[in-house]
Write an enzyme that holds these catalytic residues in place. Structure first.
Site, PDB file in Angstrom:
ATOM      1  CB  SER A 180      -0.966   0.013   1.198  1.00 33.99           C
ATOM      2  OG  SER A 180      -0.265   0.104   2.420  1.00 33.99           O
ATOM      3  CG  HIS A 181       1.906   3.457   2.494  1.00 35.14           C
ATOM      4  ND1 HIS A 181       0.778   2.714   2.773  1.00 35.14           N
ATOM      5  CD2 HIS A 181       1.572   4.745   2.724  1.00 35.14           C
ATOM      6  CE1 HIS A 181      -0.195   3.526   3.173  1.00 35.14           C
ATOM      7  NE2 HIS A 181       0.260   4.760   3.157  1.00 35.14           N
TER       8      HIS A 181
ATOM      9  NE  ARG B 290      -0.335   6.098  -0.084  1.00 35.26           N
ATOM     10  CZ  ARG B 290      -1.632   5.899  -0.327  1.00 35.26           C
ATOM     11  NH1 ARG B 290      -2.106   5.954  -1.555  1.00 35.26           N
ATOM     12  NH2 ARG B 290      -2.481   5.653   0.646  1.00 35.26           N
TER      13      ARG B 290
ATOM     14  CG  HIS C  67       3.536  12.441   5.929  1.00 37.79           C
ATOM     15  ND1 HIS C  67       3.446  11.072   5.772  1.00 37.79           N
ATOM     16  CD2 HIS C  67       4.563  12.661   6.784  1.00 37.79           C
ATOM     17  CE1 HIS C  67       4.383  10.507   6.500  1.00 37.79           C
ATOM     18  NE2 HIS C  67       5.079  11.445   7.125  1.00 37.79           N
TER      19      HIS C  67
ATOM     20  CG  PHE D  92      -0.460  -0.630  13.588  1.00 42.21           C
ATOM     21  CD1 PHE D  92      -1.153   0.229  14.416  1.00 42.21           C
ATOM     22  CD2 PHE D  92       0.316  -1.635  14.161  1.00 42.21           C
ATOM     23  CE1 PHE D  92      -1.094   0.099  15.791  1.00 42.21           C
ATOM     24  CE2 PHE D  92       0.397  -1.756  15.555  1.00 42.21           C
ATOM     25  CZ  PHE D  92      -0.319  -0.889  16.364  1.00 42.21           C
ATOM     26  CB  ALA D  93      -3.636   2.991   9.619  1.00 40.24           C
TER      27      ALA D  93
ATOM     28  N   GLY E  61      -4.846   3.491   1.961  1.00 39.38           N
ATOM     29  CA  GLY E  61      -4.174   2.850   0.825  1.00 39.38           C
ATOM     30  C   GLY E  61      -4.612   1.401   0.664  1.00 39.38           C
ATOM     31  CD  GLU E  62      -4.012  -3.413   2.693  1.00 41.11           C
ATOM     32  OE1 GLU E  62      -2.927  -2.808   2.638  1.00 41.11           O
ATOM     33  OE2 GLU E  62      -4.171  -4.566   2.259  1.00 41.11           O
TER      34      GLU E  62
ATOM     35  CD  GLN F 195       8.694 -13.354  13.271  1.00 39.40           C
ATOM     36  OE1 GLN F 195       8.411 -12.894  14.365  1.00 39.40           O
ATOM     37  NE2 GLN F 195       8.490 -14.609  12.972  1.00 39.40           N
TER      38      GLN F 195
HETATM   39  P1  NDP Z   1      -0.826  -3.408   8.586  1.00 41.11           P
HETATM   40  O1  NDP Z   1      -2.119  -3.630   9.214  1.00 41.11           O
HETATM   41  O2  NDP Z   1      -0.566  -4.047   7.276  1.00 41.11           O
HETATM   42  O3  NDP Z   1       0.398  -3.890   9.501  1.00 41.11           O
HETATM   43  C1  NDP Z   1       0.829  -3.169  10.513  1.00 41.11           C
HETATM   44  C2  NDP Z   1       1.924  -3.739  11.366  1.00 41.11           C
HETATM   45  O4  NDP Z   1       1.427  -4.879  12.061  1.00 41.11           O
HETATM   46  C3  NDP Z   1       3.171  -4.164  10.665  1.00 41.11           C
HETATM   47  O5  NDP Z   1       4.267  -3.819  11.486  1.00 41.11           O
HETATM   48  C4  NDP Z   1       2.963  -5.669  10.535  1.00 41.11           C
HETATM   49  O6  NDP Z   1       4.164  -6.414  10.398  1.00 41.11           O
HETATM   50  C5  NDP Z   1       2.294  -5.991  11.835  1.00 41.11           C
HETATM   51  N1  NDP Z   1       1.504  -7.226  11.780  1.00 41.11           N
HETATM   52  C6  NDP Z   1       0.594  -7.583  10.859  1.00 41.11           C
HETATM   53  N2  NDP Z   1       0.077  -8.795  11.151  1.00 41.11           N
HETATM   54  C7  NDP Z   1       0.685  -9.210  12.285  1.00 41.11           C
HETATM   55  C8  NDP Z   1       0.595 -10.378  13.092  1.00 41.11           C
HETATM   56  N3  NDP Z   1      -0.234 -11.369  12.778  1.00 41.11           N
HETATM   57  N4  NDP Z   1       1.370 -10.466  14.199  1.00 41.11           N
HETATM   58  C9  NDP Z   1       2.220  -9.461  14.530  1.00 41.11           C
HETATM   59  N5  NDP Z   1       2.354  -8.333  13.797  1.00 41.11           N
HETATM   60  C10 NDP Z   1       1.601  -8.202  12.698  1.00 41.11           C
HETATM   61  O7  NDP Z   1      -0.572  -1.791   8.484  1.00 41.11           O
HETATM   62  P2  NDP Z   1      -1.536  -0.674   7.935  1.00 41.11           P
HETATM   63  O8  NDP Z   1      -2.199  -1.152   6.692  1.00 41.11           O
HETATM   64  O9  NDP Z   1      -2.351  -0.143   9.026  1.00 41.11           O
HETATM   65  O10 NDP Z   1      -0.445   0.447   7.546  1.00 41.11           O
HETATM   66  C11 NDP Z   1       0.394   0.206   6.434  1.00 41.11           C
HETATM   67  C12 NDP Z   1       1.329   1.365   6.232  1.00 41.11           C
HETATM   68  O11 NDP Z   1       0.593   2.514   5.902  1.00 41.11           O
HETATM   69  C13 NDP Z   1       2.175   1.737   7.446  1.00 41.11           C
HETATM   70  O12 NDP Z   1       3.522   1.666   7.047  1.00 41.11           O
HETATM   71  C14 NDP Z   1       1.783   3.165   7.770  1.00 41.11           C
HETATM   72  O13 NDP Z   1       2.823   4.009   8.186  1.00 41.11           O
HETATM   73  C15 NDP Z   1       1.230   3.640   6.433  1.00 41.11           C
HETATM   74  N6  NDP Z   1       0.289   4.728   6.616  1.00 41.11           N
HETATM   75  C16 NDP Z   1       0.694   5.989   6.351  1.00 41.11           C
HETATM   76  C17 NDP Z   1      -0.164   7.060   6.549  1.00 41.11           C
HETATM   77  C18 NDP Z   1       0.275   8.445   6.337  1.00 41.11           C
HETATM   78  O14 NDP Z   1      -0.504   9.353   6.549  1.00 41.11           O
HETATM   79  N7  NDP Z   1       1.477   8.728   5.939  1.00 41.11           N
HETATM   80  C19 NDP Z   1      -1.539   6.847   6.999  1.00 41.11           C
HETATM   81  C20 NDP Z   1      -1.854   5.462   7.265  1.00 41.11           C
HETATM   82  C21 NDP Z   1      -0.963   4.435   7.067  1.00 41.11           C
HETATM   83  P3  NDP Z   1       4.555  -7.007   8.924  1.00 41.11           P
HETATM   84  O15 NDP Z   1       4.853  -5.798   8.084  1.00 41.11           O
HETATM   85  O16 NDP Z   1       5.729  -7.877   9.177  1.00 41.11           O
HETATM   86  O17 NDP Z   1       3.353  -7.776   8.431  1.00 41.11           O
HETATM   87  O1  PYC Z   2      -3.065   4.892   3.622  1.00 35.30           O
HETATM   88  O2  PYC Z   2      -4.258   6.026   5.049  1.00 35.30           O
HETATM   89  C1  PYC Z   2      -3.366   5.943   4.210  1.00 35.30           C
HETATM   90  C2  PYC Z   2      -2.567   7.155   3.888  1.00 35.30           C
HETATM   91  C3  PYC Z   2      -2.900   8.444   4.111  1.00 35.30           C
HETATM   92  C4  PYC Z   2      -1.856   9.217   3.658  1.00 35.30           C
HETATM   93  C5  PYC Z   2      -0.920   8.385   3.168  1.00 35.30           C
HETATM   94  N1  PYC Z   2      -1.368   7.121   3.321  1.00 35.30           N
END
Ligand code: NDP
Ligand code: PYC
Length: 338
Positions: A47-48, A52, A120, A179-180, A187-188, A308
């Site tokens: 997603s990122h 993006r 951002h 995580f969000a 993005g997801e 992991q």
């Molecule tokens: P996810 O829900 O995909 O995963 C989040 C975290 O949880 C990761 O560190 C992941 O590790 C871990 N995880 C997932 N499954 C497990 C499990 N079963 N056991 C233990 N840990 C687990 O993240 P999001 O979709 O919420 O976010 C994705 C990205 O989006 C992030 O990098 C975030 O910074 C970015 N984002 C950016 C925004 C912005 O405004 N700039 C806004 C929102 C999100 P692993 O990666 O190893 O699976």
């Molecule tokens: O995936 O929620 C998101 C997001 C917002 C800004 C950048 N990514």
């Protein structure tokens, strides 16, 4: 199963640079953004990663970002590093202020970077891992746009507001999560829409406040926080720490600033770093062993640590020399160059 395209690290970087410079980003911003996208794509952060590039191109088209902005680092003699992104993307500002944050954290034991006036779009884990690779623990937070309803609410007030944390481990990959605080990142949801897949229950409500699993209805309605009132409270905390605390915008204000033009949100970011040696009175090594005991106990139960999967993807992609992305995504990204 959908067909994929294999891209080497050089091809990922090159495609990113081409799209970014075609979109109107100057070389310094394009290089910083391309580095972030390549890092994320090589860890299979779909997603990122390259996806993006659409948001980066839309942000430029929306006409509010300065693709050549030079971040300005403000001098300070306390533990706060303030850097003004001057209306550019956040990443150059982060790069410029990072060495100062590391120095100040080693001096004071704890220090914080406040990035102001930035657009951002990116994942936060590469930023907190640049601190854990320097032996520091770190957390980072940003608001976004007010797409997310608070627990018990019916309309977007909060951002998707990610929270990232990284803890340095001696001789090992760090303990990192990112995580969000919304049940799904925006993005997801966009990726679910592209794949024509329904969302799981509990991710969003439609514009009439009814639960929905339709990605478009979710984006037209409101997203939900994870963990009910607990995720909602964490999300509000992020609004406050990365907004009013550092004299910058909330997600509501970011949405107003955008005036419906689309693209990345515009606000601030806070990154807080901790020096384990200073906090433990020079006993970081002994305490590292205690943290390792905790990690071992978690793993021993068959549970996995966050990141992991990502570290395994990184190892695999580096070993085979490429990452895979859906063919349709590749085609759509190439269309940005026309
Ligand atoms: P996810 O829900 O995909 O995963 C989040 C975290 O949880 C990761 O560190 C992941 O590790 C871990 N995880 C997932 N499954 C497990 C499990 N079963 N056991 C233990 N840990 C687990 O993240 P999001 O979709 O919420 O976010 C994705 C990205 O989006 C992030 O990098 C975030 O910074 C970015 N984002 C950016 C925004 C912005 O405004 N700039 C806004 C929102 C999100 P692993 O990666 O190893 O699976
Ligand atoms: O995936 O929620 C998101 C997001 C917002 C800004 C950048 N990514």
């Amino acid at each position: 199963m959908s067909t994929t395209v294999k891209l080497t690290p050089e091809e990922i970087r090159d495609l990113s640079l081409k799209v970014l410079s075609h979109s109107g980003y100057g070389p310094d911003h394009a290089a910083a953004i391309a580095e972030m996208l390549t890092t994320c794509q090589l860890d299979d952060c779909q997603s990122h990663g390259l996806f993006r590039l659409f948001m980066c191109a839309q942000t430029k088209q929306a006409g509010k970002i300065d693709g050549h902005a030079e971040p300005v680092l403000e001098p300070s003699d306390n533990a706060i590093v303030r850097v003004d992104a001057q209306g550019g993307m956040s990443l150059l500002a982060f790069q410029k202020a990072l060495p100062v944050l590391i120095d100040k954290t080693r001096t004071h034991g704890i220090a914080a970077m406040a990035i102001n006036r930035c657009f951002h779009f990116s994942a936060l884990w590469p930023e907190v891992e640049s601190l854990s690779s320097a032996g520091l623990a770190a957390m980072a937070m940003v608001p976004s746009h007010s797409w997310v309803a608070p627990a018990g609410g019916t309309r977007g007030s909060l951002g998707t507001n990610p929270l990232a944390f990284s803890w340095p481990r001696m001789g090992k990959d760090p303990f990192t999560f990112d995580f969000a605080t919304s049940a799904f990142a925006r993005g997801e949801i966009e990726l679910y829409k592209r794949a024509g897949k329904p969302l799981p229950e509990g991710v969003a409500i439609d514009k009439d406040g009814n639960p929905t699993t339709d990605p478009q209805a979710a984006m037209d309605g409101a997203m939900l926080t994870f963990g009910s009132y607990k995720g909602s409270a964490l999300s509000i905390m992020i609004e406050l720490l990365a907004g009013p605390l550092i004299d910058d915008l909330t997600s509501l204000e970011s949405m107003e600033f955008a005036e419906g033009t689309g693209g990345a949100p515009y606000h601030g970011e806070i990154i807080i770093a901790f020096d384990p040696n200073q906090f433990s009175g020079g006993k970081a090594e002994a305490n590292d062993a205690r943290a390792e005991r905790l990690f071992a106990d978690i793993l021993d139960q068959g549970a996995r640590l966050p990141s992991q999967r990502r570290f395994a993807a990184r190892a695999q992609n580096h070993q085979r020399g490429y990452a895979e992305i859906p063919e349709q995504l590749h085609t759509d990204l190439l269309a940005l160059l026309v």
